[in-house]
Write an enzyme that holds these catalytic residues in place. Structure first.
Site, PDB file in Angstrom:
ATOM      1  N   SER A  47       0.853  -1.195   0.000  1.00 25.76           N
ATOM      2  CA  SER A  47       0.000   0.000   0.000  1.00 25.76           C
ATOM      3  C   SER A  47       0.888   1.244   0.000  1.00 25.76           C
ATOM      4  O   SER A  47       0.417   2.355  -0.276  1.00 25.76           O
ATOM      5  CB  SER A  47      -0.927  -0.009   1.219  1.00 25.76           C
ATOM      6  OG  SER A  47      -0.202  -0.301   2.398  1.00 25.76           O
ATOM      7  N   GLU A 185      -9.160  -9.821   3.355  1.00 25.21           N
ATOM      8  CA  GLU A 185      -9.477  -8.420   3.033  1.00 25.21           C
ATOM      9  C   GLU A 185     -10.824  -8.308   2.338  1.00 25.21           C
ATOM     10  O   GLU A 185     -11.087  -8.988   1.335  1.00 25.21           O
ATOM     11  CB  GLU A 185      -8.367  -7.821   2.149  1.00 25.21           C
ATOM     12  CG  GLU A 185      -8.650  -6.358   1.797  1.00 25.21           C
ATOM     13  CD  GLU A 185      -7.440  -5.575   1.307  1.00 25.21           C
ATOM     14  OE1 GLU A 185      -6.306  -6.118   1.340  1.00 25.21           O
ATOM     15  OE2 GLU A 185      -7.629  -4.411   0.897  1.00 25.21           O
TER      16      GLU A 185
HETATM   17  O1  KIV Z   1      -0.347  -3.440   1.540  1.00 22.50           O
HETATM   18  C1  KIV Z   1      -1.054  -3.439   2.545  1.00 22.50           C
HETATM   19  O2  KIV Z   1      -1.121  -2.465   3.300  1.00 22.50           O
HETATM   20  C2  KIV Z   1      -1.836  -4.629   2.818  1.00 22.50           C
HETATM   21  C3  KIV Z   1      -2.786  -4.577   3.964  1.00 22.50           C
HETATM   22  C4  KIV Z   1      -3.919  -3.716   3.652  1.00 22.50           C
HETATM   23  C5  KIV Z   1      -3.210  -5.923   4.391  1.00 22.50           C
HETATM   24  O3  KIV Z   1      -1.700  -5.603   2.141  1.00 22.50           O
END
Ligand code: KIV
Length: 295
Positions: A47, A185
């Site tokens: 993310s 998720e």
């Molecule tokens: O990349 C991320 O932050 C994630 C989480 C939302 C689980 O994969």
């Protein structure tokens, strides 16, 4: 006594004992603060691409980006948190050998485990090879953001019976393969409850309701630092973005109005004041240094 670092077995053993608190972090200060706040697990999430690097999705994030940020988090989170590095798009999709090598680079960068999205049979094979190289793996099913194009958007998964069944099968396959935990998720709460009950490793929910063994949220969402779309499952605990903007605005206004720095408290002074003024402060003293004199 110094508190002990969480380990893969200690996180796994939390199932049925106490809920697991996981949060993302991307750099030295967020790693340090998440660790000091008592995060059981810190995920250096891909993310990163959206909340730190400003991309519309996670697909542009590279292994090099992730390793750079994993190293920074590892330098900050030195106490108790288990650090999980998120393997980005294309780092485990091309070949099993390349996937193992990339996973190993995360461990060398300071992660204690890696996270891999998906649970189809070919992915299970890759995960088994990574596990075989002594690298613990956290699974991730439901909305897997790296599949955003195939899924047609960031939307709830497992809504119909066939999809729900597929996700239950994938969770069981990931647990049987040897993953130590699975992120669920954006799946219905009821489905997350069934998966949580059916497998013997912790489920960590994000938009998956309260019945999971733990929860994860993105650092920027918790703190109010992201100005993109915020899904309904996010709970914002602070509005740090607004505080930061206001603080920077006040600083800039102080500079423009001559209120910063304060000469009495925020500046250095010389004992040579009088001499300095006498030599260089007088009008007519040439202060221009000819460029040649600099060599
Ligand atoms: O990349 C991320 O932050 C994630 C989480 C939302 C689980 O994969």
């Amino acid at each position: 006594m110094t508190p002990k670092r969480n380990t893969v077995p200690s996180i796994r053993a939390m199932k049925g004992t106490r809920r697991i608190g996981m949060v993302t972090a991307y750099d030295y200060p967020s790693g340090r603060l998440a660790d000091a706040a008592g995060a059981d697990v810190i995920l250096v999430g891909d993310s990163l691409g959206m909340v730190v690097l400003g991309y519309p999705d996670t697909l542009s994030v590279t292994v090099e980006d992730m390793l750079h940020h994993t190293r920074a988090v590892a330098r900050g989170a030195v106490q108790t948190s288990l650090i999980v590095g998120d393997m980005p798009y294309l780092s485990y999709h091309v070949s099993v050998e390349e996937s193992v090598r990339n996973a190993g680079r995360f461990i060398q960068a300071g992660a204690h485990a890696v996270k891999v999205e998906g649970g189809k049979p070919s992915r299970i094979k890759t995960i088994q090879a990574i596990l075989d190289a002594e690298i613990p793996v956290m699974g991730h099913i439901g909305l897997t953001p790296q599949s955003v194009n195939a899924l047609g958007g960031f939307r709830l998964q497992g809504k119909n019976n066939d999809d729900a069944r597929r996700l239950i099968d994938e969770a069981i396959a990931l647990a049987q393969a040897g993953c130590f935990a699975i992120v669920l998720e954006m799946v219905p709460s009821e489905l997350a409850a069934i998966i949580t009950e059916r497998i013997n490793i912790p489920t960590i929910g994000i938009g998956a309701g309260p019945h999971c063994d733990g929860q994860v949220l993105v650092w920027h969402d918790i703190l109010g630092l992201y100005d993109g779309h915020t899904p309904k499952f996010v709970r914002r605990y602070a509005n740090v973005g607004a505080d930061m903007q206001s603080a920077i605005g006040q600083y800039l206004a102080d500079v423009r109005e001559g209120r910063f720095p304060d000469d009495a408290t925020e500046a250095y002074h010389t004992a040579n004041d009088e001499e300095l003024k006498r030599i260089y402060g007088a009008a007519g003293v040439a202060l221009d240094v000819p460029p040649k004199a600099l060599n």
